[in-house]
Design a protein around this motif. Structure first.
Motif, PDB file in Angstrom:
ATOM      1  N   ALA A 144       0.801  -1.226   0.000  1.00  0.00           N
ATOM      2  CA  ALA A 144       0.000   0.000   0.000  1.00  0.00           C
ATOM      3  C   ALA A 144       0.834   1.276   0.000  1.00  0.00           C
ATOM      4  N   PHE A 145       2.017   1.249   0.617  1.00  0.00           N
ATOM      5  CA  PHE A 145       2.780   2.478   0.806  1.00  0.00           C
ATOM      6  C   PHE A 145       4.032   2.503  -0.060  1.00  0.00           C
ATOM      7  N   PRO A 146       4.430   3.694  -0.513  1.00  0.00           N
ATOM      8  CA  PRO A 146       5.722   3.818  -1.180  1.00  0.00           C
ATOM      9  C   PRO A 146       6.828   3.744  -0.125  1.00  0.00           C
ATOM     10  N   LEU A 147       7.717   2.799  -0.266  1.00  0.00           N
ATOM     11  CA  LEU A 147       8.783   2.602   0.703  1.00  0.00           C
ATOM     12  C   LEU A 147      10.138   2.717   0.016  1.00  0.00           C
ATOM     13  N   THR A 148      11.125   3.206   0.737  1.00  0.00           N
ATOM     14  CA  THR A 148      12.479   3.198   0.195  1.00  0.00           C
ATOM     15  C   THR A 148      12.957   1.752   0.078  1.00  0.00           C
ATOM     16  N   PRO A 149      13.900   1.476  -0.827  1.00  0.00           N
ATOM     17  CA  PRO A 149      14.377   0.085  -0.983  1.00  0.00           C
ATOM     18  C   PRO A 149      14.935  -0.509   0.301  1.00  0.00           C
ATOM     19  N   ASP A 150      15.489   0.354   1.173  1.00  0.00           N
ATOM     20  CA  ASP A 150      16.069  -0.145   2.428  1.00  0.00           C
ATOM     21  C   ASP A 150      15.181   0.178   3.623  1.00  0.00           C
ATOM     22  N   CYS A 151      13.880   0.327   3.389  1.00  0.00           N
ATOM     23  CA  CYS A 151      12.955   0.725   4.454  1.00  0.00           C
ATOM     24  C   CYS A 151      13.030  -0.252   5.632  1.00  0.00           C
ATOM     25  N   GLU A 152      13.174   0.298   6.812  1.00  0.00           N
ATOM     26  CA  GLU A 152      13.181  -0.494   8.043  1.00  0.00           C
ATOM     27  C   GLU A 152      11.744  -0.673   8.522  1.00  0.00           C
ATOM     28  N   ILE A 153      11.294  -1.916   8.666  1.00  0.00           N
ATOM     29  CA  ILE A 153       9.918  -2.210   9.089  1.00  0.00           C
ATOM     30  C   ILE A 153       9.995  -3.003  10.391  1.00  0.00           C
ATOM     31  N   THR A 154       9.685  -2.331  11.483  1.00  0.00           N
ATOM     32  CA  THR A 154       9.869  -2.894  12.813  1.00  0.00           C
ATOM     33  C   THR A 154       8.567  -3.413  13.392  1.00  0.00           C
ATOM     34  N   LEU A 155       8.631  -4.589  13.982  1.00  0.00           N
ATOM     35  CA  LEU A 155       7.530  -5.127  14.778  1.00  0.00           C
ATOM     36  C   LEU A 155       7.970  -5.115  16.235  1.00  0.00           C
ATOM     37  N   GLU A 156       7.208  -4.399  17.051  1.00  0.00           N
ATOM     38  CA  GLU A 156       7.501  -4.307  18.479  1.00  0.00           C
ATOM     39  C   GLU A 156       6.665  -5.340  19.238  1.00  0.00           C
ATOM     40  N   GLY A 157       7.124  -5.745  20.405  1.00  0.00           N
ATOM     41  CA  GLY A 157       6.296  -6.635  21.200  1.00  0.00           C
ATOM     42  C   GLY A 157       7.026  -7.259  22.358  1.00  0.00           C
ATOM     43  N   ARG A 158       6.507  -8.409  22.766  1.00  0.00           N
ATOM     44  CA  ARG A 158       7.091  -9.179  23.860  1.00  0.00           C
ATOM     45  C   ARG A 158       7.493 -10.561  23.335  1.00  0.00           C
ATOM     46  N   VAL A 159       8.410 -11.165  24.040  1.00  0.00           N
ATOM     47  CA  VAL A 159       8.765 -12.556  23.752  1.00  0.00           C
ATOM     48  C   VAL A 159       7.594 -13.476  24.092  1.00  0.00           C
ATOM     49  N   ASN A 160       6.807 -13.099  25.097  1.00  0.00           N
ATOM     50  CA  ASN A 160       5.707 -13.928  25.566  1.00  0.00           C
ATOM     51  C   ASN A 160       4.776 -14.345  24.430  1.00  0.00           C
ATOM     52  N   ARG A 161       4.647 -15.657  24.217  1.00  0.00           N
ATOM     53  CA  ARG A 161       3.758 -16.257  23.219  1.00  0.00           C
ATOM     54  C   ARG A 161       4.101 -15.875  21.775  1.00  0.00           C
ATOM     55  N   PHE A 162       5.278 -15.320  21.576  1.00  0.00           N
ATOM     56  CA  PHE A 162       5.702 -15.033  20.204  1.00  0.00           C
ATOM     57  C   PHE A 162       6.501 -16.232  19.716  1.00  0.00           C
ATOM     58  N   ASN A 163       5.769 -17.227  19.212  1.00  0.00           N
ATOM     59  CA  ASN A 163       6.376 -18.501  18.846  1.00  0.00           C
ATOM     60  C   ASN A 163       6.964 -18.467  17.434  1.00  0.00           C
TER      61      ASN A 163
END
Length: 445
Positions: A144-163
């Motif tokens: 959907a979005f125009p992104l730079t070729p080296d765009c950093e895409i971060t997912l934040e969260g907890r280790v808990n239940r992140f299998n």
């Protein structure tokens, strides 16, 4: 040009043999800010619509995307961001509307007029989303979005239940950076903050994700929590190194009234968190530890183990970039306007369904916002260059602020010469406080 009272201790700090601990009373805010004024209430919707309908002419200005996931299994005792418990039904309804908001805002002229350098999916706890939702969200962002070729895409969260299933789905969706709020590896400290997993499990799980060698994994560590001391803080730092993750943020606990932690302390259920002097010692230990182990300093509170960790969103969004906000509780700024979207779920859903901006109001950026942001960015890095400040101000501000800089130097907070102001260790600890000080001294532009 400037009115500077170098005898004002609130401005220049205290003259003390130990400025790291005692230069100011305490850190009151996590971020530096500037002066803004509100858009008239009856003009808010039209102003925001006009901003997104306008083609961005300044294509060199950095821009980021922030997407908020307002759900957590439990509320940490120090957290002021908690909104909703992680109910599968509520999350499914929210996720559907979030996809609608993404499609709506992605289609705007402003959005499509220049690429985004970084995307941050924060919360809340985004990792509470299902594997399928993480895959869908990642694909949606990239399509959907125009992104730079080296765009950093971060997912934040907890280790808990992140299998493994969730981790692999996020990778397949296009997330290329993962940030986990560990806070501490000490189980007793973690329990005081209402973290769910034992520290040993957290360290093990981080090592498992690092072993994929598919994307940088970074963590946050928090110092000043109840039951925390210099000994177990040192162990936290050592466990960071042993975990193999690619980077770490060291944040101090900001004592905020009204948080569950404050109530627990008042009721005698928790010991008092560390005072400012103790937190400053923890900060010093952290800085010296990172230097000893050759961790690369990216800011006054963030280090990288290797070149894989870039921390693009943090370096841009806290300072100079425009940020397009998406989701209930998301904040951002674009087209000279700053907004915070409603945290109330019903209000948010109703507004998006009606293609209205889910905000109570909007603010115009401060007239000298570019100057303020340049100072914030410099203090975040620990160095302010005369050339940078004067170019941002289009005037000799560095020279004009020299009496303030020299007062800071006398109080051992900075080192200054004709070209640069460099924060000392004490200055780095008080960086946010110092970054706020010059604002009242800037002439109106």
């Amino acid at each position: 040009m400037f009115e500077i009272d170098s005898s004002d201790e609130n401005l220049v700090g205290l003259s003390t043999p130990d400025p790291l601990k005692f230069a100011f009373c305490r850190k009151k805010s996590a971020h530096a800010g500037g002066n803004m004024h509100f858009v008239a209430q009856d003009q808010v919707q039209q102003s925001l619509a006009s901003a997104l309908e306008t083609v961005n002419e300044n294509t060199t200005k950095a821009r980021c995307l922030y997407i908020h996931i307002p759900f957590c299994r439990v509320r940490c005792t120090f957290c002021s961001f908690f909104q909703y418990a992680s109910s599968k039904k509520m999350m499914a309804e929210y996720f559907q509307v979030l996809m609608e908001e993404i499609s709506w805002k992605a289609a705007q002229k402003w959005t499509q007029s220049a690429p985004f350098q970084a995307v941050y999916v924060g919360g809340g706890t985004p990792t509470d989303l299902s594997a399928e939702q993480l895959l869908q969200l990642g694909h949606k962002i990239r399509s959907a979005f125009p992104l730079t070729p080296d765009c950093e895409i971060t997912l934040e969260g907890r280790v808990n239940r992140f299998n493994d299933e969730k981790f692999e789905s996020a990778l397949e969706g296009g997330f290329n950076r993962f940030s986990f709020g560990v806070q501490s590896f000490d189980t007793k400290v973690r329990r005081s903050a209402k973290r769910l997993d034992d520290g040993d499990y957290v360290a093990q799980r981080l090592q498992e994700m690092v072993a994929y060698n598919s994307a940088p994994v970074v963590i946050d560590l928090l110092y000043g929590l109840p039951h925390q001391n210099l000994q177990n803080w040192k162990t936290d730092l050592e466990t960071y190194l042993e975990s193999g993750v690619n980077g770490v943020d060291l944040y101090q606990l900001i004592e905020m009234k009204g948080m569950p932690m404050a109530l627990s302390v008042e009721q005698g259920k928790l010991p008092h968190p560390a005072d400012t002097a103790t937190k400053s010692s923890m900060f010093k230990m952290g800085v010296e530890f990172m230097a000893k182990h050759h961790q690369r300093c990216l800011s006054v509170n963030h280090w990288a183990r290797d070149n894989r960790e870039r921390s693009i969103y943090n370096s841009l969004a806290k300072t100079t970039a425009e940020i397009l906000p998406i989701g209930a509780g998301a904040g951002g700024n674009f087209g000279g306007l700053s907004v915070m979207q409603s945290r109330d779920m019903d209000t948010y859903i109703k507004a998006i369904k009606a293609r209205q901006f889910p905000v109570m109001g909007a603010m115009h950026a401060a007239p000298n916002a570019h100057l303020i942001n340049s100072v914030k960015a410099a203090f975040d890095r620990g160095v302010l260059a005369k050339r940078t400040l004067n170019q941002a101000a289009n005037a000799p501000y560095f020279e004009g602020l020299m009496p303030l800089f020299e007062a800071w130097q006398k109080n051992q907070l900075v080192k200054v010469n004709e070209d640069y102001l460099t924060l000392t260790l004490a200055g780095q600890f008080w960086a946010t406080t110092l970054a706020q000080k010059p604002y009242s001294n800037y002439p109106k532009q």
